[in-house]
Design an enzyme around this catalytic site. Structure first.
Site, PDB file in Angstrom:
ATOM      1  N   LYS A  51      65.458  48.591  24.870  1.00 56.04           N
ATOM      2  CA  LYS A  51      66.425  47.570  24.755  1.00 56.04           C
ATOM      3  C   LYS A  51      66.692  46.549  25.993  1.00 56.04           C
ATOM      4  O   LYS A  51      67.572  46.270  26.253  1.00 56.04           O
ATOM      5  CB  LYS A  51      67.750  48.090  24.441  1.00 56.04           C
ATOM      6  CG  LYS A  51      67.654  48.916  22.836  1.00 56.04           C
ATOM      7  CD  LYS A  51      69.031  49.194  22.555  1.00 56.04           C
ATOM      8  CE  LYS A  51      69.372  50.906  23.019  1.00 56.04           C
ATOM      9  NZ  LYS A  51      70.010  51.523  22.336  1.00 56.04           N
ATOM     10  N   ASP A  68      73.659  57.573  20.511  1.00 53.79           N
ATOM     11  CA  ASP A  68      74.665  57.189  19.746  1.00 53.79           C
ATOM     12  C   ASP A  68      74.189  57.809  18.052  1.00 53.79           C
ATOM     13  O   ASP A  68      75.470  57.716  17.300  1.00 53.79           O
ATOM     14  CB  ASP A  68      74.589  55.606  19.849  1.00 53.79           C
ATOM     15  CG  ASP A  68      73.080  55.054  19.603  1.00 53.79           C
ATOM     16  OD1 ASP A  68      72.186  55.782  19.300  1.00 53.79           O
ATOM     17  OD2 ASP A  68      72.749  53.755  19.462  1.00 53.79           O
TER      18      ASP A  68
END
Length: 451
Positions: free
Chosen positions: A160, A196
């Site tokens: 990311k 997450d």
């Protein structure tokens, strides 16, 4: 979409390359199942693309957890600190603050990155008069991690857009503890590190005891699920654990890194991949997630405009630049009512293309729908694979991430394609998870503090 086929044959032909029929979807499920089995088994784990990391989380919330907990959430360009108060099963109070992580911090030294995180945590705790409270803290760190225990996670690789040095192959909990110690003005107990997806599952399971999968479709994509401990060969005590279940962090973004997805990839996928900061890595994620969907649309548009097949006679310098067609534009364009193109015209205006040609905008929408539909089909394949792997007949799936949360049709597309593959054999519910990264981290801290 006959009109697109007639008026924009070239665009239609390109979009057909992204079509995945039921036969191909079944094949993807099969290949993914094989990779997951390899990830779980000790002997094949090193060469598996879906690593199936052990999270060391073996207890799901009962709904009876109470108290105050801190949560840190680092998973993208925003970083959050939260104080979560579990008052009752229906009352969870979250007080949080979001901090922005600059490109310099993302790409600079790891020490500076963790010093910044510690500083934000310290500022937040002082604001809430908690600097000496020594509260349990759950750290959501949404990058591929290999865990040695519930509070020890080694970064396998940055994703990311992050590439801070000196962090890969290090225990990130230790890096955070060191940064806190360097400050000397804060008392907290970091009790757990989690992804997450795990947080998303936990957050959903607080209200729904049958939640068995957590999935993220946002900037990146990943999932976790509840596996039988006896199948988790990478867990040292897998044969004689007193606890029957273990949450597994799939890290499914890397599915296809060995070429098994090449049969559904297009030359546009290859092009987007080659210009990314991690070429030939995270192949499945690059077909699904928000970091790449807009870029795929941009590549198709640029090619059609170069051939003067859409927005004729118009040139856009902006559109030539990588990353300028953001994934949120897809959401905006597909949010227009059928036959209406107000958002589409505004998006193109933003990109320097002034047009009221509704046929062109219809074609643009068709391209966006093609990319979203393929994303949802692939995510549906992943979910069906996990449901079959667990062999459950009734479950909830906790889902989060900007694509699922904001795209107007993503939920429907997921259900449609899951129904196609499951064919009525499983009762399931897809639930938008309430702040998995924050609430989920606090719940794991609560479950750990209970042990």
């Amino acid at each position: 979409m006959d009109e697109v086929r007639t008026l924009y044959p070239e665009a239609y032909k390109i979009c057909q390359q992204f079509e995945i029929d039921q036969h191909k979807m079944e094949e993807i499920v099969l290949r993914m199942t094989r990779e997951i089995s390899m990830g779980l088994a000790k002997e094949t784990h090193p060469r598996a693309t879906i690593k199936c990391f052990t999270t060391y989380v073996q207890d799901l919330p009962s709904g009876r957890e109470r108290g105050r907990y801190l949560a840190l959430d680092l998973g993208g360009t925003n970083f959050r600190v939260l104080l979560v108060t579990l008052e009752s099963e229906s009352s969870v109070n979250i007080d949080g603050k979001t901090y922005s992580i600059s490109k310099e911090l993302m790409e600079g030294s790891g020490v500076k990155l963790f010093d910044f995180i510690a500083q934000c945590l310290s500022d937040f705790c002082k604001e809430h008069k908690l600097e000496n409270a020594n509260l349990p803290l759950g750290f959501t760190f949404s990058f591929p991690c290999k865990q040695q225990s519930i509070d020890n996670g080694t970064l396998v690789a940055w994703t990311k857009g992050f590439k801070a040095d000196g962090v890969v192959n290090k225990n990130v909990v230790e890096l955070l503890r060191e940064a806190i110690t360097r400050r000397g003005d804060l008392k907290v107990q970091i009790v757990a590190i989690l992804n997450d997806t795990t947080g998303t599952l936990m957050s959903c399971a607080f209200h729904r005891q049958n939640c068995k999968i957590g999935m993220i479709v946002g900037t990146g994509s990943n999932a976790c699920y509840v596996e039988k401990t006896s199948n988790v060969e990478m867990f040292p005590g897998y044969q004689n654990s007193s606890k029957p279940h273990m949450i597994i962090n799939c890290e499914w973004g890397a599915f296809g890194d060995n070429g098994v997805l090449d049969f559904v990839r297009t030359r546009y996928d290859v092009e987007v991949d080659s210009h990314s900061i991690n070429p030939k890595k995270q192949i499945f994620e690059k077909c699904i997630s928000g970091m790449y969907m807009g870029e795929l649309v941009r590549h198709i548009l640029v090619e059609l405009m170069d051939k003067d097949m859409i927005f004729k006679g118009v040139k856009s310098q902006t559109l030539q630049e990588r990353g300028r067609f953001e994934t949120r534009f897809i959401t905006e364009i597909e949010s227009d009512d059928p036959g209406k193109y107000r958002n589409a015209a505004m998006v193109m205006d933003n990109l320097g293309i002034r047009t009221s040609n509704e046929k062109d905008l219809m074609c643009l929408r068709y391209i966006c729908e093609t990319i979203s539909t393929r994303s949802a089909k692939l995510a549906a394949c992943g979910l069906v694979c996990l449901i079959r792997k667990m062999n459950v007949k009734d479950l909830s799936v906790g889902i989060d991430g900007s694509v699922y949360r904001f795209h107007p049709h993503y939920h429907r597309l997921l259900m449609q394609n899951m129904n196609l593959l499951l064919n009525g054999t499983v009762r399931y519910e897809l639930v938008l998870s309430e702040d998995g990264s924050g609430r989920g981290a606090a719940l794991i801290a609560a479950v750990c503090a209970k042990d």
